[in-house]
Design a protein around this motif. Structure first.
Motif, PDB file in Angstrom:
ATOM      1  N   ILE A 116      -0.664   1.120   7.140  1.00 21.45           N
ATOM      2  CA  ILE A 116      -1.095   0.070   6.608  1.00 21.45           C
ATOM      3  C   ILE A 116      -0.162  -0.418   5.176  1.00 21.45           C
ATOM      4  CG2 ILE A 116      -3.149  -1.302   5.406  1.00 21.45           C
ATOM      5  CD1 ILE A 116      -4.777   0.167   7.403  1.00 21.45           C
ATOM      6  N   LEU A 117      -0.086   0.741   4.659  1.00 20.57           N
ATOM      7  CA  LEU A 117       0.599   0.445   3.417  1.00 20.57           C
ATOM      8  C   LEU A 117       2.186   0.090   3.583  1.00 20.57           C
ATOM      9  CD1 LEU A 117      -0.357   3.698   1.172  1.00 20.57           C
ATOM     10  CD2 LEU A 117      -0.653   1.273   0.334  1.00 20.57           C
ATOM     11  N   VAL A 118       2.777   0.499   4.757  1.00 20.39           N
ATOM     12  CA  VAL A 118       4.167   0.340   5.114  1.00 20.39           C
ATOM     13  C   VAL A 118       4.035  -1.288   5.416  1.00 20.39           C
ATOM     14  CG1 VAL A 118       6.057   0.507   6.633  1.00 20.39           C
ATOM     15  CG2 VAL A 118       4.885   2.600   5.707  1.00 20.39           C
ATOM     16  N   THR A 119       3.112  -1.735   6.125  1.00 18.72           N
ATOM     17  CA  THR A 119       3.002  -3.029   6.655  1.00 18.72           C
ATOM     18  C   THR A 119       2.716  -3.887   5.217  1.00 18.72           C
ATOM     19  OG1 THR A 119       1.766  -2.623   8.459  1.00 18.72           O
ATOM     20  CG2 THR A 119       1.740  -4.929   7.765  1.00 18.72           C
ATOM     21  N   LEU A 120       2.348  -3.604   4.208  1.00 24.00           N
ATOM     22  CA  LEU A 120       2.243  -4.499   3.066  1.00 24.00           C
ATOM     23  C   LEU A 120       3.593  -4.512   2.301  1.00 24.00           C
ATOM     24  CD1 LEU A 120      -1.239  -3.327   1.662  1.00 24.00           C
ATOM     25  CD2 LEU A 120      -0.641  -5.646   2.477  1.00 24.00           C
ATOM     26  N   ILE A 121       4.436  -3.181   2.176  1.00 25.48           N
ATOM     27  CA  ILE A 121       5.547  -3.048   1.887  1.00 25.48           C
ATOM     28  C   ILE A 121       6.418  -4.130   2.508  1.00 25.48           C
ATOM     29  CG2 ILE A 121       7.518  -1.546   1.531  1.00 25.48           C
ATOM     30  CD1 ILE A 121       5.441   0.630   1.060  1.00 25.48           C
ATOM     31  N   TYR A 122       6.428  -4.203   3.653  1.00 30.21           N
ATOM     32  CA  TYR A 122       7.285  -5.034   4.648  1.00 30.21           C
ATOM     33  C   TYR A 122       6.980  -6.724   4.112  1.00 30.21           C
ATOM     34  CZ  TYR A 122       9.167  -7.238   8.925  1.00 30.21           C
ATOM     35  OH  TYR A 122       9.848  -8.006   9.904  1.00 30.21           O
ATOM     36  N   LEU A 123       5.832  -6.752   3.904  1.00 27.01           N
ATOM     37  CA  LEU A 123       5.506  -8.274   3.353  1.00 27.01           C
ATOM     38  C   LEU A 123       5.515  -8.678   2.179  1.00 27.01           C
ATOM     39  CD1 LEU A 123       2.275  -8.503   5.663  1.00 27.01           C
ATOM     40  CD2 LEU A 123       4.304  -9.623   6.223  1.00 27.01           C
ATOM     41  N   GLU A 124       5.520  -7.624   1.188  1.00 26.72           N
ATOM     42  CA  GLU A 124       5.434  -7.790  -0.332  1.00 26.72           C
ATOM     43  C   GLU A 124       6.383  -7.021  -1.065  1.00 26.72           C
ATOM     44  OE1 GLU A 124       0.500  -8.851  -0.400  1.00 26.72           O
ATOM     45  OE2 GLU A 124       1.268  -6.867  -1.666  1.00 26.72           O
ATOM     46  N   TYR A 125       7.104  -6.273  -0.658  1.00 21.99           N
ATOM     47  CA  TYR A 125       7.818  -5.664  -1.762  1.00 21.99           C
ATOM     48  C   TYR A 125       9.246  -6.085  -1.477  1.00 21.99           C
ATOM     49  CZ  TYR A 125      10.400  -1.716  -4.062  1.00 21.99           C
ATOM     50  OH  TYR A 125      11.054  -0.970  -4.786  1.00 21.99           O
ATOM     51  N   PRO A 126       9.945  -6.297  -2.632  1.00 18.61           N
ATOM     52  CA  PRO A 126       9.601  -6.191  -3.970  1.00 18.61           C
ATOM     53  C   PRO A 126       9.118  -7.309  -4.570  1.00 18.61           C
ATOM     54  CG  PRO A 126      12.026  -6.551  -4.096  1.00 18.61           C
ATOM     55  CD  PRO A 126      11.618  -6.544  -2.454  1.00 18.61           C
ATOM     56  N   LEU A 127       9.008  -8.758  -3.849  1.00 21.17           N
ATOM     57  CA  LEU A 127       8.735  -9.749  -4.488  1.00 21.17           C
ATOM     58  C   LEU A 127       7.508  -9.950  -5.114  1.00 21.17           C
ATOM     59  CD1 LEU A 127      10.943 -12.217  -2.209  1.00 21.17           C
ATOM     60  CD2 LEU A 127      11.559 -11.245  -4.083  1.00 21.17           C
ATOM     61  N   ILE A 128       6.453  -9.444  -4.208  1.00 19.96           N
ATOM     62  CA  ILE A 128       5.022  -9.714  -4.617  1.00 19.96           C
ATOM     63  C   ILE A 128       4.428  -8.537  -5.367  1.00 19.96           C
ATOM     64  CG2 ILE A 128       2.812 -10.095  -3.818  1.00 19.96           C
ATOM     65  CD1 ILE A 128       4.057 -11.697  -1.876  1.00 19.96           C
ATOM     66  N   TRP A 129       4.731  -7.402  -4.538  1.00 22.34           N
ATOM     67  CA  TRP A 129       4.067  -5.772  -5.029  1.00 22.34           C
ATOM     68  C   TRP A 129       5.141  -5.266  -5.445  1.00 22.34           C
ATOM     69  CZ3 TRP A 129       0.718  -2.207  -1.631  1.00 22.34           C
ATOM     70  CH2 TRP A 129       0.057  -1.477  -2.491  1.00 22.34           C
ATOM     71  N   SER A 130       5.812  -5.225  -6.500  1.00 21.63           N
ATOM     72  CA  SER A 130       7.238  -4.438  -6.930  1.00 21.63           C
ATOM     73  C   SER A 130       7.083  -3.324  -7.443  1.00 21.63           C
ATOM     74  CB  SER A 130       7.823  -5.401  -8.161  1.00 21.63           C
ATOM     75  OG  SER A 130       7.061  -5.694  -9.063  1.00 21.63           O
ATOM     76  N   SER A 131       5.600  -2.914  -7.798  1.00 18.37           N
ATOM     77  CA  SER A 131       5.222  -1.411  -8.574  1.00 18.37           C
ATOM     78  C   SER A 131       4.736  -0.456  -7.664  1.00 18.37           C
ATOM     79  CB  SER A 131       4.408  -1.999  -9.728  1.00 18.37           C
ATOM     80  OG  SER A 131       3.153  -2.373  -9.355  1.00 18.37           O
ATOM     81  N   ILE A 132       4.772  -0.865  -6.177  1.00 20.66           N
ATOM     82  CA  ILE A 132       3.814   0.108  -5.547  1.00 20.66           C
ATOM     83  C   ILE A 132       4.389   1.514  -5.529  1.00 20.66           C
ATOM     84  CG2 ILE A 132       5.394  -0.259  -3.584  1.00 20.66           C
ATOM     85  CD1 ILE A 132       2.984   0.603  -1.815  1.00 20.66           C
ATOM     86  N   PHE A 133       5.666   1.976  -5.787  1.00 21.31           N
ATOM     87  CA  PHE A 133       6.348   3.226  -5.872  1.00 21.31           C
ATOM     88  C   PHE A 133       5.919   3.901  -6.860  1.00 21.31           C
ATOM     89  CE2 PHE A 133       8.546   1.151  -2.081  1.00 21.31           C
ATOM     90  CZ  PHE A 133       8.273   2.013  -1.280  1.00 21.31           C
TER      91      PHE A 133
END
Length: 812
Positions: A116-133
């Motif tokens: 699920i986290l990878v799916t969010l990274i696919y959709l949002e990283y780095p433009l929306i959720w840039s700080s996950i890592f």
């Protein structure tokens, strides 16, 4: 437990105790729940409180589906809630002050959360959720659970998006590039530092989590800055882990996997060569030993093989002479370990080692003559091949009786040996003399080996000789180049103690046959060849598989040597008397012969031998008569008794007749039309008499399709053998064949007509005119039967086809 949880448990039940209607209701109920607007909140709430893994999995799977399918229609508030909740679960943070139950769940639940986290990274990283890592890294201090979750996230990211080992769409490749670029700029150095700190800190207290981290790290080396790994601190740590006794074998193997990733990283050839030299990989060579754990040896062997392949590739690509010298020195250093590993260790790296050795042998073609060290390497490569192609003695009995286990092992080895034999042929081209000496010595060594390994040693040595023959041109084999003459002499004159073994007997016969071009030019070996094929090593072998194969190979040898065998015909026929008697005696057991082709091959070989013009007419007539007369007599007796056959005897007798037709047909193939119709008409008369007898089968057994097919095949043969002398028999034969023919048999019948027309042209005009109406009627009947069986009605199209067929004779 509420209704949702009960429904989920019912849908996952596989015990069979749940009523199917109730289960269907539960599935529908769960599907309805998925469609509710608050499904994300419901799933996250269940994940916080419920410890039932079925419920947890259903909730995570549902969240994953919602994010993948409905992400674009989700509100900003809902996206933020899902993102924050899933991240908190992964980092062991509470959600609204409630600790998530997922932290204690099985691995597959955590893997689903990572997905699920990878799916969010696919959709949002780095433009929306840039700080996950960057946000995840501080939580690693919480210990092994969070480190494990972070490693699962990175592995899932590699599997689902980054790795090129799986097919990707252009869109996925674009997203992967975007994610990697952003990670390189933002967080890769911090992640690598975290890996180093974790492994340094937990190497003794928690080797399992260190293994997980290193396995994860090895996936990322290929696309991150190599300087982050190849530095004094990290490389020293990796080699310490590999070399120190007492550490977990899995941890040591994972460290070896990381070094292999470093070794395999793509870069400029000169830079790669410098890297390989500076690694000083020779310090791990000593770990290739039976004393160490299988998994460790396998991982280190893979590392050494990968290193050797990279050094070899560098030697091809570097330009300077100094660099070429360095690459050859590194190769010379690693090769003994590669050879030792393949000969002495069970490991999964065998295929890559064969690839490496094939590449190394290919480079030797540039050197002429080969240096002493290269000649030594050639000998070691040959020893590796010999070791690897040997069967395991534990399967000896299975392979001999060829049970299910034996068949599986034989199939596996046939496939496994393919690349090794290709390597052997390449070595033979580079160093033919060394190869032949090695194979000669292998045969001598195998003969002298102890009884507990004799079968496998002999089979491997014979297989090497066979493979050598495959690589030789016909000219080289005829000339007997090198040690070939000595090798074939030893082969033919040796009686192996293990010759009763099926594998040994088969490969021996195949090998003898492989060298027939040599025997063709060196006829002094013919008696030895015949003895091998005809005695208990061949046709009279105790194993039915061997004797049948020997029969076929004997027929091939006769086809090749032909006239050179004339002086041995009497000897051959005497050796085959018992085999021939199975078919010519009045009461042979068809259960023994029917269905097999060994008798057919033997009779075809006999026909080829006695059908030559080199055989005097009188002897030829005697030979043929001694075979055809008893065979035809058997058919005549069975035909006379056809009306009184009881149901129990009938299948056996019909099988006997079928087998007799087959061996007569095979026998006739050795007699050419020119000899039969021209120089020796007496021989033709015998075949006409035989044809007359066999055509009676169509009268007595008009509806036995296997017999009709075999008689038709014999007529085909007689058209070529006795030529126009077949004409008097054709009207009767065609009439009988046509009378009871099924639609599928008409194809064979029309092929016979085609053969007659092509061979005799207008000479068969009268015969065909006589039978043509019957032929046309039968064809039309067949068409109508097929149409009826297909549910089609006869129509004017069929009538028009009949008119065309009936008009053909007058058109001609």
């Amino acid at each position: 437990m509420d209704d949702v949880e009960r429904a989920i448990l019912i849908t996952f039940d596989e015990s069979g105790a749940i009523d199917s209607e109730l289960k269907s209701q539960a599935v529908n109920f769960c599907q309805q729940i998925k469609e509710t607007p608050s499904i994300c909140s419901l799933c996250i709430e269940k994940l916080c409180f419920c410890k039932l893994v079925q419920v947890q999995f259903w909730c995570l799977q549902t969240l994953h589906e919602v994010i993948r399918v409905k992400y674009g229609s989700m509100s900003l508030e809902e996206k933020n809630f899902v993102r924050k909740s899933v991240f908190s679960m992964a980092c062991l943070e509470g959600i609204d002050d409630k600790m998530c139950a997922v932290s204690d769940s099985p691995a597959f639940i955590k893997n689903k959360l990572a997905q699920i986290l990878v799916t969010l990274i696919y959709l949002e990283y780095p433009l929306i959720w840039s700080s996950i890592f960057v946000d995840f890294l501080p939580h690693l201090s919480k210990g092994a659970l969070v480190i494990d979750m972070f490693s699962r996230l990175l592995k899932a990211l590699d599997d689902e998006l980054v790795s090129m080992d799986y097919p990707r769409t252009p869109e996925e490749m674009g997203v992967a590039g975007r994610v990697k670029d952003a990670m390189r700029l933002q967080c890769v150095p911090q992640i690598v530092r975290a890996w180093y700190d974790i492994v340094s800190m937990f190497r003794n207290s928690d080797p399992e989590i260190c293994t997980t981290v290193l396995d994860c790290m090895s996936r990322y080396v290929s696309w991150i800055d190599i300087g982050l790994i190849v530095n004094d601190a990290f490389i020293l740590l990796l080699f310490e882990l590999i070399l120190i006794d007492g550490l977990s074998e899995q941890l040591r193997g994972a460290a070896a996997g990381c070094v292999l990733a470093v070794v395999s990283k793509r870069m400029n050839a000169q830079s790669k060569l410098s890297l390989l030299k500076n690694l000083q990989l020779s310090r791990v060579f000593g770990l290739i030993s039976d004393d160490n754990d299988y998994d460790l040896v396998s991982r280190v062997a893979a590392l050494i093989t990968g290193y050797a392949m990279e050094v070899l590739e560098c030697s091809k690509r570097v330009n300077s002479e100094d660099a070429k010298v360095v690459s050859m020195e590194l190769l010379d250093e690693v090769l003994p370990t590669v050879f030792y590993a393949m000969q002495n260790c069970e490991m999964d790296a065998a295929f890559s080692i064969v690839q490496f050795l094939s590449g190394y042998v290919a480079t030797m073609k540039m050197f002429s003559p080969l240096q002493e060290k290269q000649m030594l390497h050639i000998s070691q490569i040959l020893e590796v091949i010999r070791t690897q192609i040997r069967y395991d003695p534990m399967y000896r009995n299975n392979l001999d009786i060829l049970d299910k286990i034996g068949m599986e092992e034989e199939d596996r080895m046939v496939e496994f040996r393919k690349d090794l034999f290709v390597l052997l042929r390449n070595v033979g081209r580079v160093a033919p003399e060394v190869t032949q000496i090695f194979i000669r010595n292998s045969l001598a060594s195998a003969i002298a080996s102890s009884s507990d390994r004799n079968v496998e040693e002999v089979e491997a040595a014979l297989s090497l000789i066979y493979a050598l023959g495959e690589s030789m041109s016909d000219e080289a084999m005829r000339a007997g180049n090198g040690l070939l003459s000595e090798l074939v002499t030893n082969l033919l004159s040796t009686r192996f103690p293990c010759h009763s073994n099926r594998l040994v007997a088969l490969v021996y016969l195949e090998t003898i046959t492989r060298y027939m071009k040599f025997v063709q030019e060196n006829t002094q070996y013919i008696p030895l060849v015949l003895a091998t094929l005809l005695d208990e090593r061949g046709i009279h072998h105790q194993n039915i598989y061997v004797s049948r194969r020997a029969s076929y190979l004997f027929m091939r040898v006769v086809k090749l040597l032909k006239s050179k065998l004339v002086p041995f015909i009497e000897t051959i026929l005497q050796s085959l008397e018992d085999i021939v008697a199975r078919f010519t005696s009045m009461n042979f057991a068809s259960k023994e012969a029917a269905g097999s082709e060994d008798g057919v091959h033997i009779f075809e070989a006999i026909g080829l031998l006695i059908g030559m013009e080199d055989v005097p007419l009188e002897k030829q007539s005697d030979y043929l008569s001694s075979l055809l007369t008893p065979l035809c007599r058997q058919v005549e007796v069975m035909l006379m008794n056809a009306k009184v056959l009881n149901p129990e005897e009938s299948p056996l007798k019909l099988a006997n007749i079928q087998q007799i037709i087959m061996v007569i047909n095979a026998l006739s193939k050795g007699f050419g039309g020119r000899l039969v119709t021209g120089s020796r008409p007496a021989i033709g008369h015998m075949f006409k008499q035989t044809l007359d007898v066999l055509l009676q089968i169509l009268v007595e057994f008009p509806k036995v399709e296997p017999l009709r097919t075999k008689v038709l095949s014999f007529i085909h043969c007689m058209v070529d053998t006795i030529g126009t002398s077949v004409f008097p028999y054709l009207p009767k034969a065609l009439e009988q064949l046509l009378a009871e023919s099924e639609p599928k048999e008409m194809v064979g019948f029309l092929l016979l007509l085609n053969q007659l027309i092509c061979k005799f042209s207008t000479l068969v005009h009268d015969i065909l005119d006589e039978v043509f109406p019957a032929i046309a009627g039968r064809i039309l009947s067949s068409i109508r039967r097929v149409a009826d069986s297909s549910g089609l009605e006869a129509n004017t199209e069929y009538d028009q086809e009949l008119d065309v067929i009936l008009l053909l004779p007058s058109v001609r």
